[in-house]
Design a protein around this motif. Sequence first.
Motif, PDB file in Angstrom:
ATOM      1  N   VAL A 109       0.861  -1.191   0.000  1.00 37.67           N
ATOM      2  CA  VAL A 109       0.000   0.000   0.000  1.00 37.67           C
ATOM      3  C   VAL A 109       0.894   1.237   0.000  1.00 37.67           C
ATOM      4  O   VAL A 109       1.807   1.354   0.824  1.00 37.67           O
ATOM      5  N   ILE A 110       0.653   2.145  -0.920  1.00 35.99           N
ATOM      6  CA  ILE A 110       1.438   3.376  -1.009  1.00 35.99           C
ATOM      7  C   ILE A 110       0.709   4.499  -0.280  1.00 35.99           C
ATOM      8  O   ILE A 110      -0.477   4.736  -0.505  1.00 35.99           O
ATOM      9  N   ILE A 111       1.424   5.154   0.613  1.00 34.23           N
ATOM     10  CA  ILE A 111       0.891   6.319   1.315  1.00 34.23           C
ATOM     11  C   ILE A 111       1.795   7.501   0.988  1.00 34.23           C
ATOM     12  O   ILE A 111       2.982   7.491   1.328  1.00 34.23           O
ATOM     13  N   ASP A 112       1.243   8.473   0.320  1.00 31.38           N
ATOM     14  CA  ASP A 112       2.030   9.672   0.024  1.00 31.38           C
ATOM     15  C   ASP A 112       1.201  10.905   0.345  1.00 31.38           C
ATOM     16  O   ASP A 112       0.089  10.810   0.856  1.00 31.38           O
ATOM     17  N   THR A 113       1.763  12.051   0.082  1.00 30.99           N
ATOM     18  CA  THR A 113       1.082  13.311   0.356  1.00 30.99           C
ATOM     19  C   THR A 113       0.999  14.133  -0.913  1.00 30.99           C
ATOM     20  O   THR A 113       1.817  13.959  -1.834  1.00 30.99           O
ATOM     21  N   PRO A 114       0.025  15.036  -1.010  1.00 32.57           N
ATOM     22  CA  PRO A 114      -0.049  15.891  -2.196  1.00 32.57           C
ATOM     23  C   PRO A 114       1.209  16.714  -2.423  1.00 32.57           C
ATOM     24  O   PRO A 114       1.485  17.140  -3.539  1.00 32.57           O
ATOM     25  N   SER A 115       1.991  16.936  -1.362  1.00 33.76           N
ATOM     26  CA  SER A 115       3.195  17.763  -1.494  1.00 33.76           C
ATOM     27  C   SER A 115       4.409  16.978  -1.960  1.00 33.76           C
ATOM     28  O   SER A 115       5.479  17.559  -2.145  1.00 33.76           O
ATOM     29  N   LEU A 116       4.272  15.661  -2.176  1.00 28.99           N
ATOM     30  CA  LEU A 116       5.406  14.845  -2.584  1.00 28.99           C
ATOM     31  C   LEU A 116       6.008  15.372  -3.884  1.00 28.99           C
ATOM     32  O   LEU A 116       5.293  15.616  -4.870  1.00 28.99           O
ATOM     33  N   HIS A 117       7.321  15.536  -3.895  1.00 29.24           N
ATOM     34  CA  HIS A 117       8.093  16.013  -5.051  1.00 29.24           C
ATOM     35  C   HIS A 117       7.836  17.470  -5.391  1.00 29.24           C
ATOM     36  O   HIS A 117       8.383  17.976  -6.375  1.00 29.24           O
ATOM     37  N   ARG A 118       7.016  18.151  -4.599  1.00 29.77           N
ATOM     38  CA  ARG A 118       6.759  19.564  -4.836  1.00 29.77           C
ATOM     39  C   ARG A 118       7.578  20.414  -3.871  1.00 29.77           C
ATOM     40  O   ARG A 118       7.982  19.955  -2.819  1.00 29.77           O
ATOM     41  N   SER A 119       7.778  21.667  -4.245  1.00 28.00           N
ATOM     42  CA  SER A 119       8.494  22.581  -3.369  1.00 28.00           C
ATOM     43  C   SER A 119       7.638  22.919  -2.158  1.00 28.00           C
ATOM     44  O   SER A 119       6.413  23.053  -2.257  1.00 28.00           O
ATOM     45  N   ALA A 120       8.291  23.057  -1.002  1.00 26.93           N
ATOM     46  CA  ALA A 120       7.574  23.502   0.186  1.00 26.93           C
ATOM     47  C   ALA A 120       7.019  24.903  -0.057  1.00 26.93           C
ATOM     48  O   ALA A 120       7.681  25.741  -0.676  1.00 26.93           O
ATOM     49  N   PRO A 121       5.808  25.176   0.405  1.00 33.77           N
ATOM     50  CA  PRO A 121       5.201  26.483   0.125  1.00 33.77           C
ATOM     51  C   PRO A 121       5.950  27.648   0.753  1.00 33.77           C
ATOM     52  O   PRO A 121       5.841  28.778   0.292  1.00 33.77           O
ATOM     53  N   ASN A 122       6.717  27.385   1.802  1.00 37.22           N
ATOM     54  CA  ASN A 122       7.453  28.453   2.491  1.00 37.22           C
ATOM     55  C   ASN A 122       8.930  28.468   2.101  1.00 37.22           C
ATOM     56  O   ASN A 122       9.756  28.994   2.824  1.00 37.22           O
ATOM     57  N   LEU A 123       9.244  27.865   0.947  1.00 41.11           N
ATOM     58  CA  LEU A 123      10.614  27.841   0.438  1.00 41.11           C
ATOM     59  C   LEU A 123      10.721  28.727  -0.801  1.00 41.11           C
ATOM     60  O   LEU A 123       9.976  28.553  -1.763  1.00 41.11           O
ATOM     61  N   LYS A 124      11.643  29.682  -0.761  1.00 45.23           N
ATOM     62  CA  LYS A 124      11.865  30.573  -1.895  1.00 45.23           C
ATOM     63  C   LYS A 124      13.013  30.042  -2.756  1.00 45.23           C
ATOM     64  O   LYS A 124      14.059  29.657  -2.239  1.00 45.23           O
ATOM     65  N   HIS A 125      12.795  30.045  -4.066  1.00 42.37           N
ATOM     66  CA  HIS A 125      13.808  29.574  -5.006  1.00 42.37           C
ATOM     67  C   HIS A 125      14.328  30.761  -5.821  1.00 42.37           C
ATOM     68  O   HIS A 125      13.539  31.539  -6.371  1.00 42.37           O
ATOM     69  N   ARG A 126      15.626  30.852  -5.917  1.00 40.35           N
ATOM     70  CA  ARG A 126      16.244  31.924  -6.695  1.00 40.35           C
ATOM     71  C   ARG A 126      17.240  31.305  -7.676  1.00 40.35           C
ATOM     72  O   ARG A 126      18.059  30.464  -7.301  1.00 40.35           O
ATOM     73  N   PHE A 127      17.152  31.711  -8.931  1.00 36.34           N
ATOM     74  CA  PHE A 127      18.034  31.203  -9.975  1.00 36.34           C
ATOM     75  C   PHE A 127      18.886  32.354 -10.500  1.00 36.34           C
ATOM     76  O   PHE A 127      18.348  33.320 -11.048  1.00 36.34           O
ATOM     77  N   VAL A 128      20.201  32.240 -10.308  1.00 36.21           N
ATOM     78  CA  VAL A 128      21.135  33.298 -10.709  1.00 36.21           C
ATOM     79  C   VAL A 128      21.904  32.820 -11.934  1.00 36.21           C
ATOM     80  O   VAL A 128      22.652  31.846 -11.872  1.00 36.21           O
ATOM     81  N   ASP A 129      21.717  33.503 -13.053  1.00 34.63           N
ATOM     82  CA  ASP A 129      22.385  33.119 -14.296  1.00 34.63           C
ATOM     83  C   ASP A 129      23.876  33.444 -14.203  1.00 34.63           C
ATOM     84  O   ASP A 129      24.261  34.584 -13.913  1.00 34.63           O
ATOM     85  N   CYS A 130      24.710  32.441 -14.446  1.00 32.97           N
ATOM     86  CA  CYS A 130      26.167  32.616 -14.365  1.00 32.97           C
ATOM     87  C   CYS A 130      26.819  32.089 -15.642  1.00 32.97           C
ATOM     88  O   CYS A 130      27.397  30.987 -15.652  1.00 32.97           O
ATOM     89  N   PRO A 131      26.734  32.847 -16.724  1.00 38.73           N
ATOM     90  CA  PRO A 131      27.407  32.425 -17.958  1.00 38.73           C
ATOM     91  C   PRO A 131      28.924  32.483 -17.777  1.00 38.73           C
ATOM     92  O   PRO A 131      29.430  32.897 -16.725  1.00 38.73           O
ATOM     93  N   GLY A 132      29.644  32.079 -18.809  1.00 37.06           N
ATOM     94  CA  GLY A 132      31.093  32.006 -18.712  1.00 37.06           C
ATOM     95  C   GLY A 132      31.765  33.310 -18.369  1.00 37.06           C
ATOM     96  O   GLY A 132      32.868  33.330 -17.798  1.00 37.06           O
ATOM     97  N   SER A 133      31.118  34.411 -18.692  1.00 39.43           N
ATOM     98  CA  SER A 133      31.719  35.723 -18.441  1.00 39.43           C
ATOM     99  C   SER A 133      31.583  36.161 -16.982  1.00 39.43           C
ATOM    100  O   SER A 133      32.183  37.158 -16.573  1.00 39.43           O
ATOM    101  N   VAL A 134      30.817  35.420 -16.190  1.00 42.04           N
ATOM    102  CA  VAL A 134      30.581  35.784 -14.792  1.00 42.04           C
ATOM    103  C   VAL A 134      31.468  34.935 -13.886  1.00 42.04           C
ATOM    104  O   VAL A 134      31.603  33.720 -14.074  1.00 42.04           O
ATOM    105  N   ASP A 135      32.077  35.560 -12.897  1.00 39.05           N
ATOM    106  CA  ASP A 135      32.889  34.855 -11.910  1.00 39.05           C
ATOM    107  C   ASP A 135      31.960  34.233 -10.875  1.00 39.05           C
ATOM    108  O   ASP A 135      31.524  34.887  -9.922  1.00 39.05           O
ATOM    109  N   LYS A 136      31.653  32.954 -11.062  1.00 38.70           N
ATOM    110  CA  LYS A 136      30.690  32.282 -10.185  1.00 38.70           C
ATOM    111  C   LYS A 136      31.182  32.230  -8.744  1.00 38.70           C
ATOM    112  O   LYS A 136      30.395  32.336  -7.801  1.00 38.70           O
ATOM    113  N   MET A 137      32.483  32.108  -8.574  1.00 40.71           N
ATOM    114  CA  MET A 137      33.041  32.049  -7.230  1.00 40.71           C
ATOM    115  C   MET A 137      32.820  33.376  -6.499  1.00 40.71           C
ATOM    116  O   MET A 137      32.483  33.398  -5.314  1.00 40.71           O
ATOM    117  N   ALA A 138      32.981  34.471  -7.223  1.00 39.39           N
ATOM    118  CA  ALA A 138      32.773  35.784  -6.613  1.00 39.39           C
ATOM    119  C   ALA A 138      31.304  35.979  -6.238  1.00 39.39           C
ATOM    120  O   ALA A 138      30.992  36.561  -5.183  1.00 39.39           O
TER     121      ALA A 138
END
Length: 461
Positions: free
Chosen positions: A235-264
Amino acid sequence: LAAKRRPALASRATATRAGDAFAELGLDPELLAATDALGLVTPTEIQASAIPQIARGGNFLVASHTGSGKTLTYLLPVIQRMRREERESGARAKPKRPRVLIVGPTRELVEQVRGVAKAVSHHARFSSELIIGGDKFATQRQQLDRPLDVVVGTPGRLIKHMEEGNLFMSAVTHVVLDEADTLFEAGFGDEIKRLLRPLKKPHPDGKTTKSAVVVSATMSEKVVRMMREELEDLVIIDTPSLHRSAPNLKHRFVDCPGSVDKMAVMEQIVAGDFRAGKKTMVFCNTMPSCQAVEFALRESEVPVVMYNGDMTVEGRQQSMREFVEGDFEEGTAVVMVCTDLAARGLDFGGGEKQKVDHVLNFDFPMNPVDYIHRSGRTARAGATGKVTNLVAKKDRVLANEIDMAVKLGQPLDSATSSRAVADARQRKEMLARKMARQARFAADGRGGRGGRGGRGGRGGR
C-alpha cells in the motif's frame, strides 16, 4: 505505480487530519507521553495519514518530502504493534533475536534514528542496539548477545552479523527500510531482499502478523516495482506535497554564464548571509569544487566546515556538531560546504538555532531528485527557507524546468536536463493549448449560430 494507493488526506471516513492532535491517531498512552516529551503537539501531514494505517498492520511504502517527520511516522506505530504483541502473546526480548529491524543507507542516518528510538524508549519501554560499519565488530557481537527488541543498522554490517551467527531473523515481525531510494542507489538491492526474506515466513507462534514499512523522500518507479516484487499487497501512502516545493521555500536562480565569476557571486551571497546570521549550506558536485569553495570562503574570512565522502566518519561527525551547534551570538557559527552526502537523511535538530536558513547550489544538481533532496535541507517542518542556484550555461535546461515547476506548483521530479525532451514537451503543451482554444471558439460559434436562427431555426421549420 499500480500498487494500492492511499493518498494522504484522501476521501476516507477514517482519515485523520494533520491539524488533529497525536491523541486522535489511536496511539497508546505511553507513546503519547513520548510525543509530549519531544514537544510535539500537531502531527504532520504524512504522520496524520500514515500512523493509523501502519498501526493496523500491512506492507507500506511511505513517501513524503524531507523534514516531514518520517522517522516518527513509522517508529510510533511499529513500536505500538510490538508492545501490544508483547501483552497478547507474552513475547519478550531475547539475545540475537530482535523483533524490529530498521535499516538505513548511512551511519549518520541510522545514528539519528537510534537517537529518536532511545527518546521514545524512555516512555514505551524497549531495548535497541545500533549496528553499523566502522564500529568494532567484537563489541557489536556482545551488544547483540544481550536481550534486545530493536536493531537499527546499515545493511552490510547487519548481513555480516547474520553470516557470523550473531543475529537471527526468526523473531523479526517488522522491517523498516529508511531512505529506500538511497539504499537501492547505493547498490544494496541484494542485501535488502535478504533482509526482507523473514517476512515471507510465518511467525513461529502461528498468529503474529508481519509487516514492512518502506520509507522515502522520493518515490521512483524502480523502487515501487522492486518493493511490489518483494512485498504482497503493498500500500502506497504519500502526500499531495510529494516532489513539490515547500510552500514556504523561496527559489532563486542566478544566471552565471562564462563571463561571470561564479566564485565571486558565491562569496558575496554567502558572506552577506553569514553576517546576517543565516545558517547556510553550500552544495558542490565534486571534491575539487568543494575545496575551491572552501578556500574562497576562508579567504573571505568566513569560517567553514566540510562534509563529504572523502572525510573520515569522525571528521564528518565533528563537522556536523560544529555546524549544528554553531551559534552566531557566541561567534561559533560556521558555513557547511558539502557534497550530496549531506543532502539526504540528516536532521539538524528542531530548534530555532539549528534550522538551516539557506541552501546555495554552487554547482547545480545533476538531476531533479538531487535538487529535491538538497532544497529539503531548509524550510523543514513548517519553517521558512531559501535556496539559491548558480546556473551555468550547461545547467539552464534543467534549471528552467525546475523553475517552471516551482512556479506552477507542479512536481519537480519530472524535470529534464535534455533540451530535446524539454522542447518536445513545450511543443506538446503549446499544441494542447491551441487545440483547447480552437475547441472553445468552435463551441462559441455553434452557440452563436443557434441564437441567430441558424440550423436550430431551420429545424423548427
